[in-house]
Enzyme design. Structure first.
Site, PDB file in Angstrom:
ATOM      1  N   ARG A  82      -0.599 -14.392   4.139  1.00 18.67           N
ATOM      2  CA  ARG A  82      -1.318 -13.795   5.270  1.00 18.67           C
ATOM      3  C   ARG A  82      -0.546 -14.019   6.581  1.00 18.67           C
ATOM      4  O   ARG A  82      -0.518 -13.154   7.446  1.00 18.67           O
ATOM      5  CB  ARG A  82      -2.751 -14.315   5.331  1.00 18.67           C
ATOM      6  CG  ARG A  82      -3.570 -13.767   4.140  1.00 18.67           C
ATOM      7  CD  ARG A  82      -4.986 -14.260   4.112  1.00 18.67           C
ATOM      8  NE  ARG A  82      -5.789 -13.698   5.175  1.00 18.67           N
ATOM      9  CZ  ARG A  82      -6.310 -12.468   5.184  1.00 18.67           C
ATOM     10  NH1 ARG A  82      -6.072 -11.644   4.180  1.00 18.67           N
ATOM     11  NH2 ARG A  82      -7.058 -12.058   6.188  1.00 18.67           N
ATOM     12  N   LYS A  93       0.825  -1.209   0.000  1.00 20.94           N
ATOM     13  CA  LYS A  93       0.000   0.000   0.000  1.00 20.94           C
ATOM     14  C   LYS A  93       0.866   1.268   0.000  1.00 20.94           C
ATOM     15  O   LYS A  93       2.075   1.200   0.207  1.00 20.94           O
ATOM     16  CB  LYS A  93      -0.921  -0.023   1.220  1.00 20.94           C
ATOM     17  CG  LYS A  93      -1.902  -1.195   1.222  1.00 20.94           C
ATOM     18  CD  LYS A  93      -2.728  -1.172   2.493  1.00 20.94           C
ATOM     19  CE  LYS A  93      -3.649  -2.366   2.600  1.00 20.94           C
ATOM     20  NZ  LYS A  93      -4.438  -2.320   3.845  1.00 20.94           N
ATOM     21  N   ASN A 132      -1.555  -0.256   7.296  1.00 17.53           N
ATOM     22  CA  ASN A 132      -0.946  -1.517   7.710  1.00 17.53           C
ATOM     23  C   ASN A 132      -0.099  -2.162   6.615  1.00 17.53           C
ATOM     24  O   ASN A 132       0.116  -3.358   6.610  1.00 17.53           O
ATOM     25  CB  ASN A 132      -2.004  -2.484   8.263  1.00 17.53           C
ATOM     26  CG  ASN A 132      -3.028  -2.892   7.228  1.00 17.53           C
ATOM     27  OD1 ASN A 132      -2.890  -2.611   6.037  1.00 17.53           O
ATOM     28  ND2 ASN A 132      -4.070  -3.569   7.671  1.00 17.53           N
ATOM     29  N   THR A 174      -4.356  -7.849  10.905  1.00 20.36           N
ATOM     30  CA  THR A 174      -4.732  -6.552  10.335  1.00 20.36           C
ATOM     31  C   THR A 174      -4.363  -5.387  11.241  1.00 20.36           C
ATOM     32  O   THR A 174      -3.907  -4.355  10.774  1.00 20.36           O
ATOM     33  CB  THR A 174      -6.253  -6.532  10.039  1.00 20.36           C
ATOM     34  OG1 THR A 174      -6.556  -7.642   9.203  1.00 20.36           O
ATOM     35  CG2 THR A 174      -6.652  -5.266   9.323  1.00 20.36           C
ATOM     36  N   ARG A 201       3.535  -6.585   9.255  1.00 20.01           N
ATOM     37  CA  ARG A 201       2.788  -5.577  10.026  1.00 20.01           C
ATOM     38  C   ARG A 201       3.303  -5.466  11.458  1.00 20.01           C
ATOM     39  O   ARG A 201       3.362  -4.373  12.015  1.00 20.01           O
ATOM     40  CB  ARG A 201       1.298  -5.909  10.011  1.00 20.01           C
ATOM     41  CG  ARG A 201       0.670  -5.740   8.638  1.00 20.01           C
ATOM     42  CD  ARG A 201      -0.744  -6.263   8.621  1.00 20.01           C
ATOM     43  NE  ARG A 201      -1.392  -6.043   7.341  1.00 20.01           N
ATOM     44  CZ  ARG A 201      -2.355  -6.825   6.872  1.00 20.01           C
ATOM     45  NH1 ARG A 201      -2.791  -7.863   7.575  1.00 20.01           N
ATOM     46  NH2 ARG A 201      -2.906  -6.561   5.702  1.00 20.01           N
ATOM     47  N   PHE A 204     -15.854   3.588   7.255  1.00 25.23           N
ATOM     48  CA  PHE A 204     -14.465   3.903   6.903  1.00 25.23           C
ATOM     49  C   PHE A 204     -14.182   3.833   5.404  1.00 25.23           C
ATOM     50  O   PHE A 204     -13.049   4.064   4.970  1.00 25.23           O
ATOM     51  CB  PHE A 204     -13.497   2.972   7.650  1.00 25.23           C
ATOM     52  CG  PHE A 204     -13.715   1.502   7.374  1.00 25.23           C
ATOM     53  CD1 PHE A 204     -13.190   0.902   6.239  1.00 25.23           C
ATOM     54  CD2 PHE A 204     -14.443   0.722   8.256  1.00 25.23           C
ATOM     55  CE1 PHE A 204     -13.388  -0.450   5.980  1.00 25.23           C
ATOM     56  CE2 PHE A 204     -14.647  -0.632   8.012  1.00 25.23           C
ATOM     57  CZ  PHE A 204     -14.113  -1.217   6.862  1.00 25.23           C
ATOM     58  N   HIS A 236      -1.736  -5.698   1.644  1.00 31.03           N
ATOM     59  CA  HIS A 236      -3.019  -6.398   1.508  1.00 31.03           C
ATOM     60  C   HIS A 236      -2.714  -7.742   0.877  1.00 31.03           C
ATOM     61  O   HIS A 236      -1.872  -7.838  -0.019  1.00 31.03           O
ATOM     62  CB  HIS A 236      -3.974  -5.623   0.581  1.00 31.03           C
ATOM     63  CG  HIS A 236      -5.105  -6.463   0.081  1.00 31.03           C
ATOM     64  ND1 HIS A 236      -6.257  -6.673   0.806  1.00 31.03           N
ATOM     65  CD2 HIS A 236      -5.242  -7.190  -1.061  1.00 31.03           C
ATOM     66  CE1 HIS A 236      -7.058  -7.485   0.123  1.00 31.03           C
ATOM     67  NE2 HIS A 236      -6.464  -7.804  -1.012  1.00 31.03           N
TER      68      HIS A 236
END
Length: 139
Positions: free
Chosen positions: A86, A10, A114, A92, A104, A58, A117
């Site tokens: 993951r 991100k 974070n 998350t 993370r 959000f 994705h």
């Protein structure tokens, strides 16, 4: 069984110079990077990608964030690629749920910012790869 997953680094991960670190961790895990692209995310793509969150409070800030700077999009392949990434990404919430040693857990501070994705299911992976890499052959 070989699986595919979509991974996004991100805007916060890109702006903080963590692309190399994230990609290195992916490769050390044994996942193959089958496609990779740096792109500025359009509002349309962001809304399609996060469509499941459209009715959540959000949603607007999520769209604003993901379109705020460049994103690195990748298709990963490997055995259990979805679960493997993951696990590498961590929970998350980077402070309360992401284990130290995860992306993370090591680098994240806020839930929205974070860093990465990863698709959460084979169905999501197929849909997301189709959005981000329309020419890519989805398994």
């Amino acid at each position: 069984m070989t699986e595919q997953t979509l991974v996004l680094i991100k805007p916060d991960g890109v702006s903080r110079g963590l692309v190399g670190e994230v990609l290195a961790r992916i490769e050390r895990k044994g996942l193959k990077i089958a496609a990779l692209e740096l792109k500025q995310v359009s509002d349309e793509l962001a809304r399609e990608h996060y469509a499941e969150h459209a009715d959540k409070p959000f949603f607007g800030s999520l769209i604003e964030f993901i379109t705020s700077g460049p994103v690195v999009a990748a298709v990963l392949e490997g055995p259990r690629a979805i679960a493997a990434f993951r696990q590498l990404a961590g929970g998350t919430d980077p402070v309360e749920k992401a284990a130290p040693g995860s992306i993370r857990g090591d680098f994240g501070l806020e839930t929205q910012y974070n860093l990465v994705h990863g698709s959460d299911s084979p169905e999501s992976a197929k849909r997301e790869i189709g959005l981000w890499f329309p020419e890519f052959p989805v398994a």
